[in-house]
Scaffold this active site. Structure first.
Site, PDB file in Angstrom:
ATOM      1  N   ASP A 262     -12.389  -4.956  -3.337  1.00 17.23           N
ATOM      2  CA  ASP A 262     -13.324  -6.091  -3.421  1.00 17.23           C
ATOM      3  C   ASP A 262     -14.653  -5.643  -2.837  1.00 17.23           C
ATOM      4  O   ASP A 262     -14.742  -4.573  -2.235  1.00 17.23           O
ATOM      5  CB  ASP A 262     -12.785  -7.298  -2.631  1.00 17.23           C
ATOM      6  CG  ASP A 262     -12.521  -6.943  -1.181  1.00 17.23           C
ATOM      7  OD1 ASP A 262     -11.376  -6.604  -0.869  1.00 17.23           O
ATOM      8  OD2 ASP A 262     -13.460  -6.946  -0.374  1.00 17.23           O
TER       9      ASP A 262
ATOM     10  N   GLU B 225       0.817  -1.211   0.000  1.00 18.84           N
ATOM     11  CA  GLU B 225       0.000   0.000   0.000  1.00 18.84           C
ATOM     12  C   GLU B 225       0.856   1.269   0.000  1.00 18.84           C
ATOM     13  O   GLU B 225       0.369   2.343  -0.333  1.00 18.84           O
ATOM     14  CB  GLU B 225      -0.942  -0.003   1.209  1.00 18.84           C
ATOM     15  CG  GLU B 225      -2.070  -1.010   1.060  1.00 18.84           C
ATOM     16  CD  GLU B 225      -2.904  -1.177   2.322  1.00 18.84           C
ATOM     17  OE1 GLU B 225      -4.130  -1.250   2.207  1.00 18.84           O
ATOM     18  OE2 GLU B 225      -2.333  -1.260   3.421  1.00 18.84           O
TER      19      GLU B 225
HETATM   20  N1  ADE Z   1      -9.495  -4.730   3.077  1.00 21.91           N
HETATM   21  C1  ADE Z   1      -9.748  -4.933   1.766  1.00 21.91           C
HETATM   22  N2  ADE Z   1     -10.834  -5.702   1.605  1.00 21.91           N
HETATM   23  C2  ADE Z   1     -11.283  -6.018   2.846  1.00 21.91           C
HETATM   24  C3  ADE Z   1     -12.340  -6.791   3.338  1.00 21.91           C
HETATM   25  N3  ADE Z   1     -13.167  -7.423   2.500  1.00 21.91           N
HETATM   26  N4  ADE Z   1     -12.504  -6.899   4.680  1.00 21.91           N
HETATM   27  C4  ADE Z   1     -11.649  -6.282   5.513  1.00 21.91           C
HETATM   28  N5  ADE Z   1     -10.613  -5.535   5.116  1.00 21.91           N
HETATM   29  C5  ADE Z   1     -10.428  -5.392   3.786  1.00 21.91           C
END
Ligand code: ADE
Length: 230
Positions: free
Chosen positions: A198, A12
């Site tokens: 996501d 990141e």
């Molecule tokens: N960071 C990126 N995607 C995530 C997720 N689905 N749950 C928790 N932290 C995240």
């Protein structure tokens, strides 16, 4: 102005570190604090590690030992809600720790018991500057709203429905809430800027790997613009 920039994972921060003129590094609590300049502004960039405890420790060190004037947390997050897609940006205007639960004592879920606030509000000026920094960001949408944090990677459609219903959250991640909590206790202005990797649903871990690079590129570009505006 000394700007503290926190990310959970090396990936990141990697692009941002490349843009920095590094002056020195200091090691503390297993973390490497990178001091230098971006666009002639003093910055401290640090990888805090994953989860709320790492993030809180890191934030307290930035305040106590390195005198930061504000804190920006960047990274990826799971999107909550139908209209949020990988690559989009969520700027938090407030954060809640979704895994805090003392409902047995009559508290609302997410409430840190005996604290004088339910949510941790980001600094309004930093939120505005983050929004401004997204100005020429064409291919993806930018949202401002609540981000929730917990020590869980969410990959469950029922859980994201719950996070939506219970907290009205736009995104979930694993550090922002505790950075916000620590900054609140220390009265340090902060903002959390997350790019969606996501949709926190059943395919989340696969989408995460696929979209993480683009999400990181987006949040780095925005952060670089933002540093110019501070
Ligand atoms: N960071 C990126 N995607 C995530 C997720 N689905 N749950 C928790 N932290 C995240």
């Amino acid at each position: 102005m000394n700007i503290g920039i926190v990310g959970a994972m090396d990936e990141e921060l990697e692009l941002l570190l490349k843009k920095m003129e590094l002056e020195k590094t200091e090691h503390k609590a297993g973390m490497i604090f990178n001091f230098g300049k971006i666009s002639n502004k003093n910055v401290v960039i640090v990888r805090c590690g994953i989860g709320k405890v790492n993030a809180a420790i890191c934030t307290q060190i930035l305040v106590d030992d390195f005198n930061v004037d504000c804190i920006i947390n960047v990274g990826v997050a799971g999107g909550i809600g139908k209209n949020i897609y990988p690559g989009d940006i969520v700027i938090a205007d407030n954060l809640v720790e979704h895994d805090m639960d003392t409902t047995a004592f009559g508290d609302k879920r997410g409430q840190v018991p005996r604290m004088d606030t339910f949510d941790f509000k980001c600094n309004e000026t930093l939120v505005k500057k983050a929004k401004e920094a997204c100005g020429n960001f064409k291919d993806h949408s930018v949202f401002i709203g609540r981000i929730v944090s917990g020590d869980q990677f969410i990959a469950d459609i029922d859980k994201i429905r719950w996070l939506d219903k219970e907290f009205g959250a736009m995104a979930c991640e694993m550090e922002g809430g505790s950075i916000a909590h620590t900054a609140y206790l220390n009265k340090i202005p902060f903002v959390v800027i997350r790019s969606i990797s996501d949709n926190a649903n059943n395919g989340a871990s696969m989408d995460y790997e696929k979209f993480k690079p683009i999400a990181i590129k987006n949040s780095t570009d925005i952060l670089e613009n933002m540093i110019n505006l501070i």
